[in-house]
Scaffold this motif. Structure first.
Motif, short mmCIF file in Angstrom:
data_model
loop_
_atom_site.label_atom_id
_atom_site.label_comp_id
_atom_site.label_asym_id
_atom_site.label_seq_id
_atom_site.Cartn_x
_atom_site.Cartn_y
_atom_site.Cartn_z
N ALA A 5 0.82 -1.20 0.00
CA ALA A 5 0.00 0.00 0.00
C ALA A 5 0.86 1.26 0.00
O ALA A 5 0.56 2.23 -0.72
CB ALA A 5 -0.93 -0.01 1.20
N LEU A 6 1.92 1.27 0.79
CA LEU A 6 2.79 2.44 0.82
C LEU A 6 3.48 2.66 -0.52
O LEU A 6 3.69 3.80 -0.95
CB LEU A 6 3.84 2.28 1.92
CG LEU A 6 3.32 2.36 3.36
CD1 LEU A 6 4.41 1.92 4.34
CD2 LEU A 6 2.83 3.77 3.70
N PRO B 130 -0.28 3.33 -3.30
CA PRO B 130 -1.58 3.40 -2.63
C PRO B 130 -2.77 3.47 -3.56
O PRO B 130 -3.87 3.07 -3.18
CB PRO B 130 -1.47 4.67 -1.77
CG PRO B 130 -0.33 5.44 -2.34
CD PRO B 130 0.60 4.44 -2.94
N GLN B 131 -2.57 3.92 -4.79
CA GLN B 131 -3.68 4.03 -5.73
C GLN B 131 -4.09 2.67 -6.31
O GLN B 131 -5.16 2.54 -6.91
CB GLN B 131 -3.31 4.97 -6.88
CG GLN B 131 -2.93 6.38 -6.43
CD GLN B 131 -4.01 7.04 -5.61
OE1 GLN B 131 -5.18 6.99 -5.95
NE2 GLN B 131 -3.61 7.66 -4.51
N TYR C 126 -4.91 -0.07 -4.75
CA TYR C 126 -5.76 -0.92 -3.93
C TYR C 126 -7.04 -0.22 -3.49
O TYR C 126 -7.06 0.99 -3.25
CB TYR C 126 -4.96 -1.40 -2.71
CG TYR C 126 -3.69 -2.08 -3.14
CD1 TYR C 126 -3.72 -3.36 -3.70
CD2 TYR C 126 -2.46 -1.42 -3.09
CE1 TYR C 126 -2.57 -3.97 -4.17
CE2 TYR C 126 -1.30 -2.03 -3.54
CZ TYR C 126 -1.36 -3.30 -4.08
OH TYR C 126 -0.21 -3.90 -4.56
N ARG D 110 0.40 9.88 3.13
CA ARG D 110 0.80 8.94 2.09
C ARG D 110 -0.36 8.07 1.63
O ARG D 110 -0.46 7.72 0.44
CB ARG D 110 1.94 8.05 2.60
CG ARG D 110 2.39 6.96 1.63
CD ARG D 110 2.98 7.56 0.38
NE ARG D 110 3.40 6.53 -0.57
CZ ARG D 110 3.84 6.79 -1.80
NH1 ARG D 110 3.90 8.05 -2.23
NH2 ARG D 110 4.21 5.82 -2.60
N LEU D 111 -1.27 7.69 2.54
CA LEU D 111 -2.41 6.82 2.21
C LEU D 111 -3.71 7.62 2.15
O LEU D 111 -4.78 7.11 2.47
CB LEU D 111 -2.52 5.69 3.23
CG LEU D 111 -1.27 4.82 3.41
CD1 LEU D 111 -1.54 3.72 4.43
CD2 LEU D 111 -0.83 4.21 2.07
N LEU E 36 -7.37 6.25 1.42
CA LEU E 36 -7.41 4.79 1.25
C LEU E 36 -8.17 4.16 2.41
O LEU E 36 -7.83 4.40 3.58
CB LEU E 36 -6.00 4.23 1.20
CG LEU E 36 -5.88 2.71 1.05
CD1 LEU E 36 -6.42 2.25 -0.30
CD2 LEU E 36 -4.44 2.25 1.24
N ALA F 200 -5.41 8.05 5.84
CA ALA F 200 -6.30 6.98 5.40
C ALA F 200 -7.68 7.13 6.04
O ALA F 200 -7.85 7.79 7.06
CB ALA F 200 -5.70 5.62 5.76
#
Length: 215
Positions: free
Chosen positions: A115-116, A119-120, A122, A144-145, A148, A179
């Motif tokens: 994911a890191l 992130p796009q 998932y 960063r997320l 998400l 997130a």
């Protein structure tokens, strides 16, 4: 380096529709795909499930990366196994098919790394009784997320993952990462509790509205 890894061994469950959202189940260190695919009958039936065997043999089971201590991946190893995994995933879930990662323990660190790194890619990531892969060559900057969907589940009595890593993961995912995080704790140890499994099922239903029932 990925040439040294075997072809992926995958156990499947749930929907056989090739367009159904794909939930990838990532087992813990020393385990294997047959253990974690057992979660599938308890999760939304409209999703497809794929449990992938980690590529590194270890302790009668398999691991996602070499580490320098529990929950602390070696950056080069994690990068190599993520490349191996993404090669499989690009075939299993072509662009446009939603992919949700569900990782337990060592599989949680692996899911977090994927994911890191991208992130796009998932539709959601579940970090169950594990840590994000901090200090492993991946960006963990604030935001960063961003946006998400993330589920983080921890046990207060977990004696396997270092408490500092559990606390850092909780703080990062509920605050710093940006997130959309659902966070749950239970009084148990290092294992998926019935409560966490219910939270996981409900969280997946939220990502896959058509799968509003479970077996």
């Amino acid at each position: 380096m990925t040439d040294t890894f075997p072809e992926p061994t995958v156990a499947t469950g749930g929907s056989e529709d090739p367009t159904a959202p794909l939930v990838v189940l990532l087992h813990g260190r020393g385990s294997h795909e047959r253990d974690i695919i057992a979660l599938a009958p308890h999760l939304p039936a409209a999703a497809a499930y794929a449990a992938v065997r980690a590529p590194i043999a270890e302790g009668g089971g398999f691991a996602w990366f070499a580490n320098r201590g529990i929950g602390r991946p070696i950056a080069e190893s994690l990068d190599a196994t993520m490349t191996w995994f993404r090669t499989w995933l690009d075939d299993a879930a072509p662009s446009g098919r939603p992919v949700v990662l569900v990782g337990f323990s060592g599989g949680a660190a692996f899911a977090g790394g994927l994911a890191l790194a991208d992130p796009q890619r998932y539709a959601g990531v579940a970090i169950l009784y594990g840590t994000m892969p901090f200090d492993a060559g991946l960006p963990v900057d604030p935001g960063r997320l961003d946006g998400l969907p993330v589920l983080v589940a921890q046990g207060d009595a977990d004696q396997v993952i270092p408490r500092e890593l559990l606390d850092r993961t909780w703080r990062y995912l509920t605050d710093e990462a940006g997130a959309e995080t659902v966070a749950t704790r239970d009084p148990g140890g290092h294992g998926i509790s019935a409560l966490a499994l219910q939270h996981l099922a409900d969280w997946i239903i939220g990502l896959v509205p058509s799968s509003a029932t479970r077996d």
